[in-house]
Each structure stands twice: as structure tokens, then as C-alpha cells.
Design a protein around this motif. Structure first.
Motif, PDB file in Angstrom:
ATOM      1  N   ILE A 195      40.945  41.748  30.130  1.00 37.14           N
ATOM      2  CA  ILE A 195      41.972  40.928  30.642  1.00 37.14           C
ATOM      3  C   ILE A 195      42.510  41.850  31.899  1.00 37.14           C
ATOM      4  CG2 ILE A 195      44.397  40.309  30.384  1.00 37.14           C
ATOM      5  CD1 ILE A 195      43.658  39.696  27.363  1.00 37.14           C
ATOM      6  N   SER A 196      42.891  43.305  31.773  1.00 38.77           N
ATOM      7  CA  SER A 196      43.261  44.047  32.772  1.00 38.77           C
ATOM      8  C   SER A 196      42.259  44.232  34.034  1.00 38.77           C
ATOM      9  CB  SER A 196      43.479  45.569  32.443  1.00 38.77           C
ATOM     10  OG  SER A 196      43.928  46.516  33.275  1.00 38.77           O
ATOM     11  N   ASP A 197      40.934  44.179  33.651  1.00 40.53           N
ATOM     12  CA  ASP A 197      40.146  44.550  34.788  1.00 40.53           C
ATOM     13  C   ASP A 197      40.081  43.017  35.483  1.00 40.53           C
ATOM     14  OD1 ASP A 197      39.417  46.861  34.107  1.00 40.53           O
ATOM     15  OD2 ASP A 197      37.371  46.290  33.000  1.00 40.53           O
ATOM     16  N   PHE A 198      40.124  41.824  34.900  1.00 37.41           N
ATOM     17  CA  PHE A 198      40.291  40.589  35.492  1.00 37.41           C
ATOM     18  C   PHE A 198      41.416  40.275  36.508  1.00 37.41           C
ATOM     19  CE2 PHE A 198      42.007  36.148  36.153  1.00 37.41           C
ATOM     20  CZ  PHE A 198      41.037  35.684  36.633  1.00 37.41           C
ATOM     21  N   PHE A 199      42.578  40.808  36.221  1.00 39.89           N
ATOM     22  CA  PHE A 199      43.737  40.722  37.082  1.00 39.89           C
ATOM     23  C   PHE A 199      44.004  41.842  38.113  1.00 39.89           C
ATOM     24  CE2 PHE A 199      45.166  37.964  33.398  1.00 39.89           C
ATOM     25  CZ  PHE A 199      45.857  36.828  34.244  1.00 39.89           C
ATOM     26  N   THR A 200      43.351  43.046  37.896  1.00 39.04           N
ATOM     27  CA  THR A 200      43.800  44.072  38.696  1.00 39.04           C
ATOM     28  C   THR A 200      42.883  44.138  39.895  1.00 39.04           C
ATOM     29  OG1 THR A 200      44.350  45.615  36.696  1.00 39.04           O
ATOM     30  CG2 THR A 200      43.904  46.623  39.097  1.00 39.04           C
ATOM     31  N   GLY A 201      43.374  44.082  40.852  1.00 33.02           N
ATOM     32  CA  GLY A 201      42.944  43.906  42.353  1.00 33.02           C
ATOM     33  C   GLY A 201      42.576  42.357  42.710  1.00 33.02           C
ATOM     34  N   ASN A 202      42.729  41.457  41.874  1.00 28.76           N
ATOM     35  CA  ASN A 202      42.566  39.998  42.046  1.00 28.76           C
ATOM     36  C   ASN A 202      43.678  39.426  42.976  1.00 28.76           C
ATOM     37  OD1 ASN A 202      41.961  37.316  42.009  1.00 28.76           O
ATOM     38  ND2 ASN A 202      41.136  37.574  39.701  1.00 28.76           N
ATOM     39  N   ARG A 203      43.352  39.087  44.168  1.00 24.58           N
ATOM     40  CA  ARG A 203      44.585  38.632  45.149  1.00 24.58           C
ATOM     41  C   ARG A 203      44.977  37.133  44.496  1.00 24.58           C
ATOM     42  NH1 ARG A 203      40.838  40.614  48.947  1.00 24.58           N
ATOM     43  NH2 ARG A 203      41.514  42.556  50.181  1.00 24.58           N
ATOM     44  N   ASP A 204      44.069  36.458  43.904  1.00 18.39           N
ATOM     45  CA  ASP A 204      44.467  34.939  43.559  1.00 18.39           C
ATOM     46  C   ASP A 204      45.416  35.215  42.352  1.00 18.39           C
ATOM     47  OD1 ASP A 204      42.297  34.304  45.368  1.00 18.39           O
ATOM     48  OD2 ASP A 204      40.932  33.795  43.894  1.00 18.39           O
ATOM     49  N   TYR A 205      45.615  36.157  41.844  1.00 15.43           N
ATOM     50  CA  TYR A 205      46.407  35.965  40.503  1.00 15.43           C
ATOM     51  C   TYR A 205      47.632  37.336  40.847  1.00 15.43           C
ATOM     52  CZ  TYR A 205      43.400  32.704  38.595  1.00 15.43           C
ATOM     53  OH  TYR A 205      42.790  31.805  38.475  1.00 15.43           O
ATOM     54  N   ALA A 206      47.732  37.678  42.146  1.00 13.29           N
ATOM     55  CA  ALA A 206      48.602  39.032  42.376  1.00 13.29           C
ATOM     56  C   ALA A 206      49.811  38.495  42.845  1.00 13.29           C
ATOM     57  CB  ALA A 206      48.082  39.896  43.314  1.00 13.29           C
ATOM     58  N   ASN A 207      49.947  37.055  42.972  1.00 11.76           N
ATOM     59  CA  ASN A 207      51.575  36.860  43.465  1.00 11.76           C
ATOM     60  C   ASN A 207      51.835  35.654  42.646  1.00 11.76           C
ATOM     61  OD1 ASN A 207      53.781  35.834  44.562  1.00 11.76           O
ATOM     62  ND2 ASN A 207      52.738  34.991  46.626  1.00 11.76           N
ATOM     63  N   LEU A 208      52.599  36.011  41.415  1.00 11.43           N
ATOM     64  CA  LEU A 208      53.152  35.410  40.350  1.00 11.43           C
ATOM     65  C   LEU A 208      54.745  35.310  40.641  1.00 11.43           C
ATOM     66  CD1 LEU A 208      51.015  36.420  37.224  1.00 11.43           C
ATOM     67  CD2 LEU A 208      50.851  34.344  38.912  1.00 11.43           C
ATOM     68  N   PRO A 209      55.519  34.192  40.103  1.00 10.09           N
ATOM     69  CA  PRO A 209      56.921  34.131  40.449  1.00 10.09           C
ATOM     70  C   PRO A 209      57.718  35.616  40.115  1.00 10.09           C
ATOM     71  CG  PRO A 209      56.399  32.221  39.425  1.00 10.09           C
ATOM     72  CD  PRO A 209      54.945  33.038  39.254  1.00 10.09           C
ATOM     73  N   ARG A 210      57.354  36.190  39.024  1.00  8.46           N
ATOM     74  CA  ARG A 210      57.732  37.866  38.784  1.00  8.46           C
ATOM     75  C   ARG A 210      56.642  38.419  37.967  1.00  8.46           C
ATOM     76  NH1 ARG A 210      63.289  38.779  38.091  1.00  8.46           N
ATOM     77  NH2 ARG A 210      62.588  40.731  37.739  1.00  8.46           N
ATOM     78  N   LYS A 211      57.235  39.613  37.392  1.00  6.37           N
ATOM     79  CA  LYS A 211      56.379  40.531  36.727  1.00  6.37           C
ATOM     80  C   LYS A 211      55.804  39.395  35.377  1.00  6.37           C
ATOM     81  CE  LYS A 211      59.879  43.169  35.791  1.00  6.37           C
ATOM     82  NZ  LYS A 211      60.961  44.086  35.537  1.00  6.37           N
ATOM     83  N   PHE A 212      54.318  39.886  34.961  1.00  2.00           N
ATOM     84  CA  PHE A 212      53.622  39.192  33.939  1.00  2.00           C
ATOM     85  C   PHE A 212      52.970  40.186  32.983  1.00  2.00           C
ATOM     86  CE2 PHE A 212      49.752  36.585  33.186  1.00  2.00           C
ATOM     87  CZ  PHE A 212      50.454  35.364  32.348  1.00  2.00           C
ATOM     88  N   LYS A 213      53.768  40.325  31.864  1.00  2.24           N
ATOM     89  CA  LYS A 213      53.300  41.034  31.027  1.00  2.24           C
ATOM     90  C   LYS A 213      52.649  40.488  29.597  1.00  2.24           C
ATOM     91  CE  LYS A 213      57.439  43.700  31.638  1.00  2.24           C
ATOM     92  NZ  LYS A 213      58.623  44.616  31.457  1.00  2.24           N
ATOM     93  N   ILE A 214      51.416  41.293  29.447  1.00  3.45           N
ATOM     94  CA  ILE A 214      50.364  40.770  28.292  1.00  3.45           C
ATOM     95  C   ILE A 214      50.278  41.770  27.478  1.00  3.45           C
ATOM     96  CG2 ILE A 214      48.487  39.825  27.831  1.00  3.45           C
ATOM     97  CD1 ILE A 214      47.903  39.151  30.908  1.00  3.45           C
ATOM     98  N   ALA A 215      50.347  41.501  26.085  1.00  2.00           N
ATOM     99  CA  ALA A 215      49.847  42.279  25.034  1.00  2.00           C
ATOM    100  C   ALA A 215      48.952  41.783  23.915  1.00  2.00           C
ATOM    101  CB  ALA A 215      51.265  42.570  24.264  1.00  2.00           C
ATOM    102  N   VAL A 216      48.148  42.804  23.583  1.00  2.00           N
ATOM    103  CA  VAL A 216      46.775  42.248  22.792  1.00  2.00           C
ATOM    104  C   VAL A 216      46.911  43.297  21.510  1.00  2.00           C
ATOM    105  CG1 VAL A 216      44.331  41.790  22.919  1.00  2.00           C
ATOM    106  CG2 VAL A 216      45.851  41.409  24.934  1.00  2.00           C
ATOM    107  N   THR A 217      46.549  42.698  20.348  1.00  5.23           N
ATOM    108  CA  THR A 217      46.272  43.468  19.254  1.00  5.23           C
ATOM    109  C   THR A 217      45.569  42.934  18.229  1.00  5.23           C
ATOM    110  OG1 THR A 217      47.411  45.118  17.663  1.00  5.23           O
ATOM    111  CG2 THR A 217      48.509  42.963  18.084  1.00  5.23           C
ATOM    112  N   GLY A 218      44.682  43.650  17.323  1.00  6.59           N
ATOM    113  CA  GLY A 218      43.989  43.296  16.355  1.00  6.59           C
ATOM    114  C   GLY A 218      44.262  43.913  14.959  1.00  6.59           C
ATOM    115  N   CYS A 219      45.413  44.520  15.094  1.00  7.28           N
ATOM    116  CA  CYS A 219      46.059  45.191  14.192  1.00  7.28           C
ATOM    117  C   CYS A 219      46.877  44.432  13.398  1.00  7.28           C
ATOM    118  CB  CYS A 219      46.761  46.547  14.362  1.00  7.28           C
ATOM    119  SG  CYS A 219      48.389  46.343  15.095  1.00  7.28           S
TER     120      CYS A 219
END
Length: 571
Positions: A195-219
Motif C-alpha cells: 500500500i505504501s509503495d502504491f501511494f508514495t510518489g504517485n502524483r495521481d493520489y498525492a492531492n487529497l482533501p487532507r491527510k490520509f492515514k492507513i493502518a493494517v494489521t494481522g494481529c
């Protein structure tokens, strides 16, 4: 990962140079906010080239001449410090909190070489780094002229500052012991990394209305704190027995805190990137771009409701949405401090307590040596501002525990030192109204000294989180004890103060704290905490955690205890 000399940022920029590639990226209910107009004028990621070619040469004055450029700096991990001038905070992304020893060592070298302030802190000295609640690492007192060479050094070891800040996907958090946790459902770190690799450096998704926080866990213990993120993925089992994630959306803190909504959706791990892309598109198209105060995704989730959000997502996602599976999360675990057996036989991970997350650069260099000497070369940062050394053979654990750095950042701290978390505070942040980190450490150590009862190895934890303002960077709403910076009018002058709340937690009994006292002068807080904790020890039931006791206690009784006759405590 070798450095590409033509790409010094640590990531390849890709996608359209438009602000967003979607058909209707902006609602037209009202006038776009000033920040949105700046982002339309020039894509925020273009600031990276300007830092290298112009600002590092001409200095910070050149930044001020370009409308909106200080805002755009966030997209490459830079914030001006409170002190202004040529003093910047630089934030380094650490997806899932996982680092290699060479990465830790390089960050330590950069901190020691470039993060020197004009004077020493009486508590922390100088040339330090801050571990954050989003598993980032922050450096202070960075000069703009040094940024290109810092980027180059970080890229040499495969890490970046791109999109550590700004209106885009921030650092993706995960369970810090993913892959080694003996009880996890599955290792979700690879998903967080994708997920991090998809978004980082991706201009198409680098201008959202505000900060965008994602959390992932398998625990099983919500170590990534998915319920307070814009997207939260936690483990679930589908009706047919397949293991994957249930999806939550719209969580967040700050003003208007909100637990994330369950949108009745189960996904497989291989669908996670597309799911997050679809949510980002939904947010990008429908989110508020007129009022920055209402632009967080939690307000869109509240506006649409779970069914409405799911329907909007269904229109923008490239797979069929399946109903949620059975949730597998059993409890909330605030940290991984201590010595714990891994799923790999004969190996242990050692979680070390770093009060308020602040370490010297030279200590990070030493941490890298310990990870290579005793462990598997891995270091993990938790959302609790602590670190973990993984892959330690059983017969090497005692030798590791005898090392000086591990004596300093003990796996067996007192309950307050173990649970203390603090934001940057007014030392560096322009929004904070009180100093946090030095004060938090002093309070925690004083309270542990007053309340200690022999061996601290099984003393438990009292999570005390201190935010210097209402932005909640230290996450006080989910703490046992939460502090929020305020001011108090005492006689004819103003003093630093805090609002105080109790009873926060995540997991199966998730709830935010109740704020029970407002604007208590900071010099009264240690005495008040001593009274509260002594009362908890007297009244709590067997096995009852602090947050559970606080919830069944009447707020007016807690308030009376807070403001009672002071008892002696060294603050």
C-alpha cells in the motif's frame, strides 16, 4: 537498494502532473480553500526539484517568495519549526515501522551530523531523533541547504521522506512485530508495504482533501490502532473460512474525534491496494475542499454513513465487494515492551521503552549495532514511540539485556515511563501551547519513583499521553490518562495548563476518554496524578485495567480527586 543519481528523493515520481486525474475531483459547493488553490496552481510534488535546485542554494527566503510553497514542502516531509528562519523538521517514513540496521544507522548518522540545535535541552541534550505515533522518525533543526545531501544518504539505504506529510497517504502503520508475533493471524506487513509503495510518489493520489492515514494489521490486538485511521484493515475470517481483512473507514482524533465505521466489507490481502486506491478516489472526489476544518475523511464517512460510503466505494473499486467476515481482534495492546518469544522457535523479540520516543543520533547508531550483533538485523518502531529488536536467540537475550543502551531504554520500565507518549509540543510546533516532552519525562519518572514497589518487571502500564494542542498528535483520547495543552488564568497572569481526561482505549471495549478537568496549571499535575493513581490502586477490582476503573468512576469524583489537597511529589 542502490541510489539512482538522477532520482535523489528515495522514490520515483509517476502519474499525471495534474492535481488529480479523476473526472470530477472538486466539489463546487463553495469557493475552494486557499490551500486547494495552491495545489491546483502547481502539483505539490514539484517542490522536490525546487528544494534541490533553488531553495538549498538560495536559502529559506526563496521559499517565502512563492505562494503556497511552505505548504508544498510537507509533500517532501518538511515543516518549518516554531523558531522560523532556517530551521526545519524533517519526517522520515518507515512503513509498518520496519527498518534494517543500516537504515537505523544512517538515520542516526544524519541526526548526529545535521540535527544540532543552538543549545542543549536540559533533559535530552542535542542531536536527537523522535520516534512518532505513526512509526515515523522526525529530525529537528535541519537547514534547507542540507536537505539534498540528507535525501541522498537516506536513499542509499532505501528510505524516503516523500509524502511523510501533506494531503496524501501518510506513513502506513502496522503491527511492529508482524511476522514474528507468536499469536498473529497472519503477517500483514507485506500488505502495508505494498500500500505504501502504491501511494508514495504517485502524483495521481498525492492531492487529497487532507491527510490520509492507513493502518493494517494481522494481529489479534489492534497494534496498528486501526479504529482511529481513515482506512483500517484488521483480521477477519470470511464465511467460507478464508482469512483476510474487515474494512473500517473514517476514524480520527483531533477536534471531532471519531471511531472508524465498519462498512460491512471483507477483502483478501491481495485486494488491499485496490481497496485503498478506491477509498482514496472516493475521498478525492467527494471530500470537502472548501473548509480545511471539515476536510478530513471522517466527516465524509459521517456524511455518507456506512451504507452510503460502501455504495460510493463500490462505484470506484475494481472488484466485487463482499460482506464482512467474523472479526478476530480480541483486545487492544498498547505496546510490545518486554522480552517475548517469537513464532520462530528459539527466538525472542525485545521491546524497549523510550519515554516520549526521543533518542540521540549516536544511540540509533548503537541500536543498529545491537540489532546486527544479537538479533536478525531488524529494528521495529511501534505506534507507542518505542523500539523492538527482533530475532534474538534465547541464549543471547541476557547478553543483550546487559548492554548499556538496553539498560537506558529498559524492557522493564515503571508503569508511567512505559506508557508515556508526547507530541513535539511548543518546543518546535507552531500550534502547541505548552511544552510536552521534557515535562512528560519528568512527570513519568517522578511518579514511578513515588509509586514503585520493588521489582518493576511486572508493574504493568499506565498510558499517559500528552498533546500540546487539540490536534492530538500524541493520541490522548485513547490513553488511560490524556493531557491536552491549554492555558490557565491564575491571578493576573497566564500559565501553561492542561485539560485532563481518563478512560481511553481501543479494541473490543473501544471508547475515547472523558475530559473531566479543564485548564489545570501544569505545576499541579504531578500531585493530581499521584492522588488519582493511589485511588485506582485502592479501588480497582482484580484484573481491572486503569481505563476500566476510570470508566466506572463518576467524573465528578475523579475531578474532586484531581483538585484535592496536594501531596508531596517531586516534579
Amino acid at each position: 537498494m542502490p541510489r539512482d543519481l538522477d532520482n535523489p528523493y528515495g522514490v520515483r515520481f509517476r502519474g499525471s502532473d495534474r492535481a488529480m486525474s479523476f473526472v470530477h475531483p472538486y466539489r463546487t459547493v463553495g469557493e475552494l480553500s486557499e490551500v486547494e488553490r495552491w495545489k491546483l496552481a502547481r502539483h505539490p510534488l514539484e517542490v522536490a526539484d525546487a528544494v534541490i535546485a533553488k531553495y538549498s542554494v538560495e536559502g529559506p527566503g526563496a521559499i517565502a517568495k512563492v505562494a503556497g510553497e511552505t505548504e508544498r514542502l510537507k509533500w517532501v516531509g518538511l515543516y518549518p519549526q516554531r523558531q522560523g528562519g532556517d530551521a526545519f523538521m524533517l519526517r522520515i517514513k518507515v512503513p509498518g515501522g520496519h527498518m534494517t540496521a543500516p537504515q537505523v544507522r544512517e538515520i542516526g548518522v544524519v541526526a548526529d551530523a545535521f540535527a544540532e540545535g543552538p543549545q542543549d535541552s536540559p533533559v535530552f541534550g542535542n542531536r536527537y531523533a523522535d520516534l512518532t505515533t505513526r512509526q515515523d522518525i522526525q529530525l529537528h533543526w535541519i537547514r534547507i541547504e542540507d536537505v539534498p545531501r540528507i535525501w541522498a544518504r537516506l536513499w542509499d539505504v532505501g528510505i524516503t521522506t516523500v509524502q511523510a506529510c501533506g494531503d496524501s497517504a501518510r506513513n502506513v502503520t502496522a503491527c511492529p512485530v508482524a511476522g514474528v508475533d507468536a499469536d498473529e493471524v497472519f503477517d500483514a506487513y507485506p500488505v502495508a508495504r505494498e500500500i505504501s509503495d502504491f501511494f508514495t510518489g504517485n502524483r495521481d493520489y498525492a492531492n487529497l482533501p487532507r491527510k490520509f492515514k492507513i493502518a493494517v494489521t494481522g494481529c489479534l490486538e489492534d497494534c496498528a490502532r486501526v479504529e482511529i485511521n481513515d482506512i483500517g484493515l484488521w483480521p477477519a475470517r470470511a464465511e467460507g473460512g478464508e482469512v483476510g481483512f474487515n474494512v473500517l473507514v473514517g476514524g480520527g482524533l483531533s477536534d471531532g474525534e471519531r471511531m472508524a465505521s465498519d462498512i460491512d466489507l471483507f477483502i483478501r490481502p491481495d485486494q488491499a491496494v485496490e481497496l485503498c486506491r478506491g477509498v482514496a478516489q472516493t475521498f478525492g472526489e467527494l471530500g470537502n475542499r472548501e473548509n480545511r476544518g471539515l476536510a478530513r475523511m471522517r466527516y465524509l464517512a459521517q456524511e455518507l454513513g456506512p451504507e452510503g460510503f460502501r455504495a460510493a466505494l463500490d462505484e470506484r473499486t475494481g472488484f466485487t465487494l463482499e460482506p464482512a467476515g467474523r472479526e478476530l481482534t480480541t483486545r487492544f495492546r498498547g505496546d510490545h515492551v518486554g522480552v517475548h518469544p517469537q513464532k520462530q522457535p528459539g527466538l525472542f523479540y525485545v521491546g524497549c521503552s523510550v519515554p516520549v520516543g526521543r533518542m540521540h543520533g549516536i544511540e540509533l547508531i548503537e541500536l543498529a549495532r545491537l540489532a546486527e550483533t544479537y538479533g536478525d538485523g531488524g529494528v521495529r518502531i511501534g505506534t507507542d514511540q518505542n523500539f523492538v529488536i527482533s530475532g534474538v536467540p534465547e541464549d543471547r537475550v541476557d547478553d543483550l539485556l546487559a548492554e548499556g543502551l538496553i539498560q537506558t531504554y529498559s524492557p522493564f520500565p515503571g508503569p508511567f515511563e512505559r506508557g508515556v507518549v508526547a507530541c513535539t509540543g511548543s518546543e518546535f510546533c507552531r500550534f502547541a501551547v505548552v511544552e510536552t516532552k521534557e515535562r512528560s519525562v519528568k512527570w513519568a519518572r517522578a511518579l514511578d519513583a513515588q509509586l514503585s514497589e520493588g521489582d518493576q518487571r511486572d508493574a504493568g502500564v499506565i498510558r499517559m499521553h500528552f498533546s500540546g494542542c487539540s490536534a492530538s498528535c500524541a493520541q490522548p483520547q485513547i490513553a488511560d490518562i490524556g493531557f491536552r495543552g491549554d492555558i490557565a488564568h491564575v491571578d493576573e497572569h497566564i500559565e501553561e495548563a492542561v485539560d485532563i481526561g481518563f478512560g481511553g482505549s481501543l479494541g473490543p471495549d473501544a471508547a475515547f476518554i472523558d475530559w473531566v478537568a479543564g485548564a489545570m496549571p501544569v505545576d499541579q499535575v504531578p500531585d493530581a496524578m499521584l492522588r488519582i493513581v493511589r485511588r485506582y490502586r485502592e479501588e480497582h477490582r482484580t484484573g481491572e485495567a486503569f481505563h476500566q476503573w476510570a470508566r466506572r468512576s463518576a467524573p465528578e469524583d475523579l475531578r474532586t480527586t484531581l483538585t484535592g489537597v496536594a501531596e508531596a511529589v517531586t516534579s
